[in-house]
Design a protein around this motif. Structure first.
Motif, PDB file in Angstrom:
ATOM      1  N   UNK A  30       0.853  -1.188   0.000  1.00  0.00           N
ATOM      2  CA  UNK A  30       0.000   0.000   0.000  1.00  0.00           C
ATOM      3  C   UNK A  30       0.889   1.239   0.000  1.00  0.00           C
ATOM      4  N   UNK A  31       0.276   2.396  -0.189  1.00  0.00           N
ATOM      5  CA  UNK A  31       1.041   3.646  -0.113  1.00  0.00           C
ATOM      6  C   UNK A  31       1.636   3.826   1.278  1.00  0.00           C
ATOM      7  N   UNK A  32       0.887   3.420   2.307  1.00  0.00           N
ATOM      8  CA  UNK A  32       1.428   3.525   3.666  1.00  0.00           C
ATOM      9  C   UNK A  32       2.653   2.630   3.840  1.00  0.00           C
ATOM     10  N   UNK A  33       2.625   1.438   3.235  1.00  0.00           N
ATOM     11  CA  UNK A  33       3.799   0.549   3.296  1.00  0.00           C
ATOM     12  C   UNK A  33       5.009   1.228   2.671  1.00  0.00           C
ATOM     13  N   UNK A  34       4.791   1.850   1.509  1.00  0.00           N
ATOM     14  CA  UNK A  34       5.900   2.514   0.803  1.00  0.00           C
ATOM     15  C   UNK A  34       6.412   3.691   1.615  1.00  0.00           C
ATOM     16  N   UNK A  35       5.501   4.464   2.193  1.00  0.00           N
ATOM     17  CA  UNK A  35       5.907   5.618   3.009  1.00  0.00           C
ATOM     18  C   UNK A  35       6.794   5.172   4.169  1.00  0.00           C
ATOM     19  N   UNK A  36       6.377   4.105   4.863  1.00  0.00           N
ATOM     20  CA  UNK A  36       7.131   3.649   6.033  1.00  0.00           C
ATOM     21  C   UNK A  36       8.480   3.060   5.642  1.00  0.00           C
ATOM     22  N   UNK A  37       8.496   2.235   4.601  1.00  0.00           N
ATOM     23  CA  UNK A  37       9.734   1.558   4.236  1.00  0.00           C
ATOM     24  C   UNK A  37      10.779   2.512   3.697  1.00  0.00           C
ATOM     25  N   UNK A  38      10.346   3.544   2.962  1.00  0.00           N
ATOM     26  CA  UNK A  38      11.303   4.462   2.342  1.00  0.00           C
ATOM     27  C   UNK A  38      11.403   5.788   3.091  1.00  0.00           C
ATOM     28  N   UNK A  39      10.632   5.933   4.171  1.00  0.00           N
ATOM     29  CA  UNK A  39      10.667   7.150   5.005  1.00  0.00           C
ATOM     30  C   UNK A  39      10.440   8.399   4.160  1.00  0.00           C
ATOM     31  N   UNK A  40       9.348   8.395   3.393  1.00  0.00           N
ATOM     32  CA  UNK A  40       9.023   9.516   2.511  1.00  0.00           C
ATOM     33  C   UNK A  40       7.591   9.961   2.777  1.00  0.00           C
ATOM     34  N   UNK A  41       7.220  11.110   2.179  1.00  0.00           N
ATOM     35  CA  UNK A  41       5.855  11.618   2.299  1.00  0.00           C
ATOM     36  C   UNK A  41       4.923  10.814   1.394  1.00  0.00           C
ATOM     37  N   UNK A  42       3.645  11.018   1.584  1.00  0.00           N
ATOM     38  CA  UNK A  42       2.674  10.311   0.756  1.00  0.00           C
ATOM     39  C   UNK A  42       2.838  10.690  -0.710  1.00  0.00           C
ATOM     40  N   UNK A  43       3.089  11.978  -0.972  1.00  0.00           N
ATOM     41  CA  UNK A  43       3.250  12.416  -2.354  1.00  0.00           C
ATOM     42  C   UNK A  43       4.464  11.760  -2.995  1.00  0.00           C
ATOM     43  N   UNK A  44       5.571  11.679  -2.252  1.00  0.00           N
ATOM     44  CA  UNK A  44       6.770  11.029  -2.796  1.00  0.00           C
ATOM     45  C   UNK A  44       6.529   9.548  -3.002  1.00  0.00           C
ATOM     46  N   UNK A  45       5.770   8.920  -2.100  1.00  0.00           N
ATOM     47  CA  UNK A  45       5.435   7.504  -2.262  1.00  0.00           C
ATOM     48  C   UNK A  45       4.642   7.294  -3.554  1.00  0.00           C
ATOM     49  N   UNK A  46       3.719   8.207  -3.845  1.00  0.00           N
ATOM     50  CA  UNK A  46       2.948   8.107  -5.088  1.00  0.00           C
ATOM     51  C   UNK A  46       3.858   8.241  -6.308  1.00  0.00           C
ATOM     52  N   UNK A  47       4.808   9.158  -6.226  1.00  0.00           N
ATOM     53  CA  UNK A  47       5.736   9.357  -7.344  1.00  0.00           C
ATOM     54  C   UNK A  47       6.613   8.119  -7.558  1.00  0.00           C
TER      55      UNK A  47
END
Length: 340
Positions: A30-47
């Motif tokens: 999920x986007x939350x998984x990506x945010x947590x694993x890469x320590x980025x904002x939601x917008x960066x996770x989407x990118x």
């Protein structure tokens, strides 16, 4: 490499890493998984997600039964990009060795089979180089004899030590002596890491007359220096570990233990020491003989066998075990004094 180039390189690395995770995650990410694993904002996770889709093909949206969207990648494009590092294979082999020492042969066999499959997927042109790197890494690690609870070790310390051992570079760190409670800054030539009930660095200091042990749990603020050293070609980490029962080093002695018949079957499944010989006696008891130092650690283990084991040799091990038991009995023998 300037800042802009470094940022682009790191972002490209993140895209490949995310693509690998999206392909390997059975339930997707999920986007939350990506945010947590890469320590980025939601917008960066989407990118990052969109960049993976642009580079490797469409992402599949999974129906997982919850309200969040889970994405997964199905693509063959990653095969040429994913690099299997020697350090990752070394972790698998280290884990397999620990399972071997705990008698879990099925688990260690599964890990080694997995490592073999990963090696088979690696590009052949790098096979010889990987084998050489893996050999260096595995020479830098040994296993002491007493598995058990592991204290916390500072994040990144093992990776730093492995790199320093492979490159024969000295390391510096703050060290808290467990006997005196004093903290000092040490510069050490690292030889290897021993795993037992605690993890230790085996290293040489200029002020010492031979290799010393340093508890990794007591090490902090470590860094590798630019100073290289020449490793003693006669030093063998596994032989060093096998001098002792556990990690504590002292001159080895002949140890003879006799286990009563009612525990002989259990004792026969134990590897007390690599040098041991085991003899089944006519009365059903079992005699185990080996050479090692580390009498205190032997006592700590022998206490778990209670009255089912008899120390036949050496006499000082028997005396030390008796003294330890007497001290424990005195400490715990008056329950009323501690609120019973």
């Amino acid at each position: 490499m300037n800042g802009n180039h470094r940022m682009r390189y790191e972002r490209a690395t993140d895209i490949v890493r995310l693509a690998t995770r999206l392909q390997g995650a059975r339930g997707g990410l999920t986007l939350d998984d990506i945010r947590e694993e890469f320590a980025v904002s939601r917008r960066t996770a989407e990118r990052l997600r969109d960049a993976v889709e642009a580079a490797f093909g469409p992402l599949e949206v999974l129906d997982t039964g919850d309200r969040r969207r889970h994405w997964r990648l199905q693509s063959t494009a990653l095969r040429g990009l994913v690099r299997i590092a020697p350090e990752e294979l070394a972790e698998l082999e280290s884990a397999a060795r620990r399972l071997d020492r705990e008698g879990l042969a099925q688990g260690s066999g599964a890990l080694r089979e997995l490592a073999g499959k990963l090696r088979a997927l690696h590009r052949p042109i790098f096979a010889a180089e990987m084998d050489a790197d893996l050999e260096v890494l595995m020479r830098a690690e040994g296993l002491a004899m007493r598995p058990g609870p592991r204290p916390r070790i500072e994040a990144g310390l093992l990776s730093l030590l492995r790199d320093a051992i492979a490159a024969t570079r000295s390391v510096e760190f703050d060290y808290l002596a467990h006997t005196t409670g004093r903290q000092s800054r040490q510069r050490i030539q690292p030889y290897g890491v021993l795993y037992g009930n605690r993890a230790y660095l085996v290293g040489h200091a200029e002020w010492a007359d031979g290799p010393r042990l340093w508890r990794l749990a007591n090490v902090s603020n470590a860094r590798a220096t630019n100073e290289t050293f020449e490793r003693d070609p006669a030093f063998d980490l596994q032989r060093y570990a096998e001098r002792s029962f556990g990690a504590f080093q002292e001159p080895p002695v002949e140890v003879v233990l006799r286990f009563d018949a009612d525990v002989a079957g259990d004792a026969g499944t134990f590897l007390f020491h690599p040098s041991q010989t085991v003899v089944a006696n006519a009365d059903g008891s079992l005699t185990v003989t080996f050479r090692a130092g580390g009498l205190d650690e032997m006592c700590w283990h022998l206490i778990t066998w209670r009255e089912s084991v008899t120390v036949e040799k050496p006499a000082r091990l028997r005396r030390r075990l008796a003294g330890m038991c007497k001290s424990l009995a005195a400490h715990h023998g008056a329950p009323d004094a501690v609120g019973g």
